[in-house]
Design a protein around this motif. Structure first.
Motif, PDB file in Angstrom:
ATOM      1  N   GLU A  25       0.838  -1.204   0.000  1.00  0.00           N
ATOM      2  CA  GLU A  25       0.000   0.000   0.000  1.00  0.00           C
ATOM      3  C   GLU A  25       0.872   1.253   0.000  1.00  0.00           C
ATOM      4  O   GLU A  25       1.920   1.264   0.628  1.00  0.00           O
ATOM      5  N   PRO A  26       0.433   2.310  -0.697  1.00  0.00           N
ATOM      6  CA  PRO A  26       1.187   3.564  -0.615  1.00  0.00           C
ATOM      7  C   PRO A  26       1.089   4.130   0.800  1.00  0.00           C
ATOM      8  O   PRO A  26       0.169   3.791   1.542  1.00  0.00           O
ATOM      9  N   GLY A  27       2.046   4.960   1.167  1.00  0.00           N
ATOM     10  CA  GLY A  27       2.013   5.526   2.505  1.00  0.00           C
ATOM     11  C   GLY A  27       2.689   6.877   2.562  1.00  0.00           C
ATOM     12  O   GLY A  27       3.542   7.200   1.740  1.00  0.00           O
ATOM     13  N   THR A  28       2.287   7.660   3.538  1.00  0.00           N
ATOM     14  CA  THR A  28       2.865   8.971   3.782  1.00  0.00           C
ATOM     15  C   THR A  28       3.599   8.912   5.110  1.00  0.00           C
ATOM     16  O   THR A  28       3.105   8.330   6.079  1.00  0.00           O
ATOM     17  N   PHE A  29       4.784   9.519   5.144  1.00  0.00           N
ATOM     18  CA  PHE A  29       5.618   9.514   6.330  1.00  0.00           C
ATOM     19  C   PHE A  29       6.027  10.938   6.660  1.00  0.00           C
ATOM     20  O   PHE A  29       6.049  11.812   5.790  1.00  0.00           O
ATOM     21  N   TYR A  30       6.411  11.162   7.901  1.00  0.00           N
ATOM     22  CA  TYR A  30       6.888  12.458   8.359  1.00  0.00           C
ATOM     23  C   TYR A  30       8.208  12.262   9.075  1.00  0.00           C
ATOM     24  O   TYR A  30       8.358  11.339   9.871  1.00  0.00           O
ATOM     25  N   LEU A  31       9.160  13.139   8.782  1.00  0.00           N
ATOM     26  CA  LEU A  31      10.407  13.190   9.539  1.00  0.00           C
ATOM     27  C   LEU A  31      10.338  14.449  10.396  1.00  0.00           C
ATOM     28  O   LEU A  31      10.216  15.555   9.869  1.00  0.00           O
ATOM     29  N   TYR A  32      10.402  14.261  11.704  1.00  0.00           N
ATOM     30  CA  TYR A  32      10.238  15.377  12.620  1.00  0.00           C
ATOM     31  C   TYR A  32      11.554  15.990  13.082  1.00  0.00           C
ATOM     32  O   TYR A  32      11.563  17.001  13.766  1.00  0.00           O
ATOM     33  N   ASN A  33      12.669  15.367  12.740  1.00  0.00           N
ATOM     34  CA  ASN A  33      13.958  15.947  13.084  1.00  0.00           C
ATOM     35  C   ASN A  33      14.860  15.888  11.857  1.00  0.00           C
ATOM     36  O   ASN A  33      14.507  15.313  10.833  1.00  0.00           O
ATOM     37  N   LYS A  34      16.031  16.483  11.960  1.00  0.00           N
ATOM     38  CA  LYS A  34      16.971  16.509  10.838  1.00  0.00           C
ATOM     39  C   LYS A  34      17.483  15.097  10.584  1.00  0.00           C
ATOM     40  O   LYS A  34      17.871  14.390  11.501  1.00  0.00           O
ATOM     41  N   ALA A  35      17.450  14.695   9.324  1.00  0.00           N
ATOM     42  CA  ALA A  35      17.911  13.361   8.941  1.00  0.00           C
ATOM     43  C   ALA A  35      18.473  13.417   7.527  1.00  0.00           C
ATOM     44  O   ALA A  35      18.049  14.231   6.713  1.00  0.00           O
ATOM     45  N   ASN A  36      19.430  12.558   7.261  1.00  0.00           N
ATOM     46  CA  ASN A  36      19.944  12.392   5.900  1.00  0.00           C
ATOM     47  C   ASN A  36      18.992  11.447   5.191  1.00  0.00           C
ATOM     48  O   ASN A  36      18.770  10.331   5.640  1.00  0.00           O
ATOM     49  N   PHE A  37      18.464  11.891   4.055  1.00  0.00           N
ATOM     50  CA  PHE A  37      17.308  11.255   3.442  1.00  0.00           C
ATOM     51  C   PHE A  37      17.453  11.225   1.929  1.00  0.00           C
ATOM     52  O   PHE A  37      17.716  12.256   1.314  1.00  0.00           O
ATOM     53  N   LEU A  38      17.334  10.056   1.329  1.00  0.00           N
ATOM     54  CA  LEU A  38      17.301   9.925  -0.129  1.00  0.00           C
ATOM     55  C   LEU A  38      16.255   8.902  -0.520  1.00  0.00           C
ATOM     56  O   LEU A  38      16.215   7.813   0.058  1.00  0.00           O
ATOM     57  N   ARG A  39      15.438   9.231  -1.499  1.00  0.00           N
ATOM     58  CA  ARG A  39      14.497   8.249  -2.043  1.00  0.00           C
ATOM     59  C   ARG A  39      15.273   7.267  -2.911  1.00  0.00           C
ATOM     60  O   ARG A  39      16.319   7.590  -3.458  1.00  0.00           O
ATOM     61  N   GLY A  40      14.718   6.090  -3.075  1.00  0.00           N
ATOM     62  CA  GLY A  40      15.369   5.051  -3.864  1.00  0.00           C
ATOM     63  C   GLY A  40      15.748   5.505  -5.255  1.00  0.00           C
ATOM     64  O   GLY A  40      16.814   5.173  -5.762  1.00  0.00           O
ATOM     65  N   ARG A  41      14.905   6.307  -5.884  1.00  0.00           N
ATOM     66  CA  ARG A  41      15.184   6.758  -7.249  1.00  0.00           C
ATOM     67  C   ARG A  41      16.331   7.773  -7.291  1.00  0.00           C
ATOM     68  O   ARG A  41      16.867   8.062  -8.354  1.00  0.00           O
ATOM     69  N   GLU A  42      16.702   8.340  -6.147  1.00  0.00           N
ATOM     70  CA  GLU A  42      17.812   9.290  -6.080  1.00  0.00           C
ATOM     71  C   GLU A  42      19.141   8.608  -5.744  1.00  0.00           C
ATOM     72  O   GLU A  42      20.189   9.230  -5.831  1.00  0.00           O
ATOM     73  N   VAL A  43      19.100   7.339  -5.368  1.00  0.00           N
ATOM     74  CA  VAL A  43      20.292   6.611  -4.955  1.00  0.00           C
ATOM     75  C   VAL A  43      21.017   6.067  -6.181  1.00  0.00           C
ATOM     76  O   VAL A  43      20.414   5.449  -7.042  1.00  0.00           O
ATOM     77  N   MET A  44      22.315   6.309  -6.237  1.00  0.00           N
ATOM     78  CA  MET A  44      23.133   5.769  -7.318  1.00  0.00           C
ATOM     79  C   MET A  44      23.953   4.611  -6.780  1.00  0.00           C
ATOM     80  O   MET A  44      24.587   4.736  -5.733  1.00  0.00           O
ATOM     81  N   LYS A  45      23.921   3.520  -7.507  1.00  0.00           N
ATOM     82  CA  LYS A  45      24.744   2.363  -7.162  1.00  0.00           C
ATOM     83  C   LYS A  45      26.115   2.533  -7.807  1.00  0.00           C
ATOM     84  O   LYS A  45      26.244   3.177  -8.848  1.00  0.00           O
ATOM     85  N   GLU A  46      27.115   1.925  -7.192  1.00  0.00           N
ATOM     86  CA  GLU A  46      28.482   2.089  -7.676  1.00  0.00           C
ATOM     87  C   GLU A  46      28.638   1.683  -9.140  1.00  0.00           C
ATOM     88  O   GLU A  46      29.324   2.359  -9.908  1.00  0.00           O
TER      89      GLU A  46
END
Length: 118
Positions: A25-46
């Motif tokens: 199921e799709p879902g919505t999330f919230y980050l309430y503090n500072k975190a290093n964050f990347l979506r899967g589509r933004e991640v580059m593999k070596e």
């Protein structure tokens, strides 16, 4: 103000080095503090880093997600940046801005600008 993001079914995100996946199921999330964050589509593999610009992106990504390796990764970043500047003098202004973002530890903005180079 929290950061709100949504994940589609099966999509992944990296938050502070931890991979989090969404189920069926799709879902919505919230980050309430500072975190290093990347979506899967933004991640580059070596194995995807087949140009200097992509190698630069990968180095910034590693700085962003794994700060414990900063000394080693910073050296790699500076080396790849020098290669990019030599190969892409037409984009020197953008590359200098990327370097400025990295030196300010504004890695997410550096990633976004670097992605525009390839």
């Amino acid at each position: 103000m929290p950061l709100k993001f949504s994940l589609r079914p099966g999509e992944k995100v990296i938050v502070n080095g931890a991979v989090i996946g969404r189920g069926e199921e799709p879902g919505t999330f919230y980050l309430y503090n500072k975190a290093n964050f990347l979506r899967g589509r933004e991640v580059m593999k070596e194995e995807q880093a087949d140009t200097n610009e992509k190698k630069l992106y990968l180095a910034i990504q590693l700085l962003y997600l794994f700060p414990e390796d900063t000394p080693e990764t910073s050296t790699k970043f500076e080396t790849v940046l020098a290669h990019c500047l030599a190969d892409r003098s037409d984009r020197a202004q953008d590359l200098e801005e990327v370097a400025r973002f990295v030196r300010q530890r504004d890695y997410y903005r550096a990633l976004k600008l670097t992605a525009k180079l390839f």
